[in-house]
Design an enzyme around this catalytic site. Structure first.
Site: not given
Length: 459
Positions: A24-25, A108, A147, A232-233
């Site tokens: 995650m950036v 992305c 990914k 992620a979230e």
């Protein structure tokens, strides 16, 4: 020692990891990775790194990988975005001693990836991707992983995955959304696509998408047959997700701030994490949202967390003897829990077609306002006004310049001796300005150079 591949790499180097924290950036920095590992995560990725910048800038390498080394932070996969095989390999060679594998970001979907031509916007360029993965697999000492996002068609997604496997990819993470599914159009990830890929390839597969609780992780593994699940979230809102716990938000914040003190990172990263974890609570305590946005130290953030804890505990004491409140959230707002992004609103239809009368009208906010109406300035201009209170944003009071006829830049007044000295307008350049032609100094110099060059060539 020969490089491990496929399932042997997953079982030995990655220790059979099932619970994975996504790249995650600006969000999967060392401190956050260590916090997640303390609460069940078995494998972490670095934030997405830009291969070209990583090769060019030693400071970028130090800040994003070399200085973020901890024995607790393994196994670790470093992720890069790239669209050039040579650049990707150079970056991988510089990073391979600090991680257990190199991942190529092909997932992305953001606009910056479209402008930079990387991420999910490379998924149609199979020849290029095959070349990148093949060359990297041959030249770097650690395995190469990818990914990806899915195509709308299951068959095309399977062909895409098998192409990457044949090129040398040793582990594949499949995000079950297309590149168009983002923001308000995020929607639900397709586990059917992930299941089809898992059946078609002979390498380990991680699933990504629709993971909000530990029960979702187990259900995803059962339904798709993948080796691991990436979050992620869900991880950002509840770093204890892989533990199956939903602790109070202040508890996770306290622990995270302790880790940050030991492994410092940018204050913007810390602030973003707290906003995520406190999302539901800050809907109730708006003043604390403002305080969190203003503080400029870790101690200041710890103080905001203390105030939030006190208020929530007072609210818990009041509700202890009362009936359980009903609401849209599955838990009280002070408990770590996922945020479900609302989907796009459906428009009413007339005879199967969208109604013209209900078409939303978008009205842009006026950015340029008269004096005394600073509350209507854009956020960017409000920041500028805070730094420089005397700055004037009224367009009617801004000085007017004659534009250059060639490039559109402001024309310099050649009749002013001060401006001629400032811009270096001397010798043959002065003649161009004294003619009254509306050109800037750059275009004037270019014109004179062309004239002088012609004279030299014909001399």
């Amino acid at each position: 020692m020969p490089k491990l591949q496929g399932f042997e790499f997953w079982r030995t180097t990655l220790k059979g990891a099932c619970y994975v924290v996504a790249p995650m950036v600006d969000q999967s920095e060392l401190a956050w990775r260590l916090l997640s590992r303390r609460h069940g995560a078995q494998l972490c990725y670095t934030p997405m790194l830009h291969a070209q910048v990583f090769v060019r800038d030693p400071n970028y390498r130090r800040e994003n990988l070399y200085n973020e080394v901890s024995p607790e932070d393994r196994p670790l996969i470093a992720q890069f975005c790239a669209n050039d095989p040579e650049v990707f390999i150079q970056a991988a060679l510089l990073a391979q001693d600090y991680c257990d594998a190199i991942d190529l970001n092909l997932g992305c979907p953001q606009m910056i990836a479209k402008r930079g031509h990387y991420g999910a916007f490379l998924q149609e360029e199979w020849d290029l991707l095959q070349k990148i993965v093949t060359m990297a697999n041959e030249k770097i000492s650690v395995p190469i992983t990818c990914k990806i996002r899915v195509f709308s068609e299951v068959d095309k997604t399977v062909q895409y995955a098998t192409m990457l496997e044949k090129a040398g990819c040793q582990l594949l993470t499949v995000h079950g959304r297309t590149k168009e599914q983002k923001g308000a159009m995020t929607g639900v990830a397709s586990w059917e696509h992930i299941k089809a890929v898992r059946k078609a390839v002979g390498i380990p597969v991680f699933a990504n998408g629709n993971i909000q609780h530990l029960s979702d992780v187990h259900r995803c593994i059962d339904e798709t047959g993948v080796q691991g699940v990436m979050s992620a979230e869900g991880n950002l809102h509840n770093p204890a997700l892989f533990e199956g716990r939903s602790p109070p938000v202040w508890e996770m914040a306290e622990e995270y701030l302790e880790v940050v003190r030991q492994y410092p990172c940018s204050l913007s990263y810390v602030r973003a994490h707290l906003f995520k974890m406190w999302h539901h609570t800050l809907q109730i305590y708006q003043d604390l949202r403002e305080e969190l946005a203003k503080v400029k130290t870790i101690d200041g953030m710890a103080e905001v967390n203390r105030q939030l804890k006190e208020r929530c505990q007072e609210e818990m004491a009041v509700q202890a003897g009362a009936e359980k409140p009903t609401g849209v959230l599955p838990f009280p707002h002070w408990i770590c829990q996922p945020y479900v992004r609302p989907g796009p609103k459906e428009q009413p239809c007339e005879n199967g077609k969208p109604s013209a009368s209900t078409k939303p009208v978008c009205v842009k906010r006026a950015l340029e306002v008269s004096e005394g109406q600073s509350e209507f300035l854009s956020k960017n201009k409000q920041k500028k006004a805070a730094r420089n209170p005397k700055k004037n944003f009224n367009p009617e009071q801004k000085p007017k310049y004659i534009k250059c006829e060639q490039c559109g830049n402001p024309k310099v007044d050649g009749r002013s001796s001060a401006m001629r000295v400032t811009c270096g307008i001397t010798g043959p350049w002065r003649a161009v300005y004294t003619r009254g032609i509306n050109v800037c100094s750059v275009c004037a110099e270019a014109a004179v150079r062309r004239r002088l060059t012609r004279k030299w060539l014909t001399a």
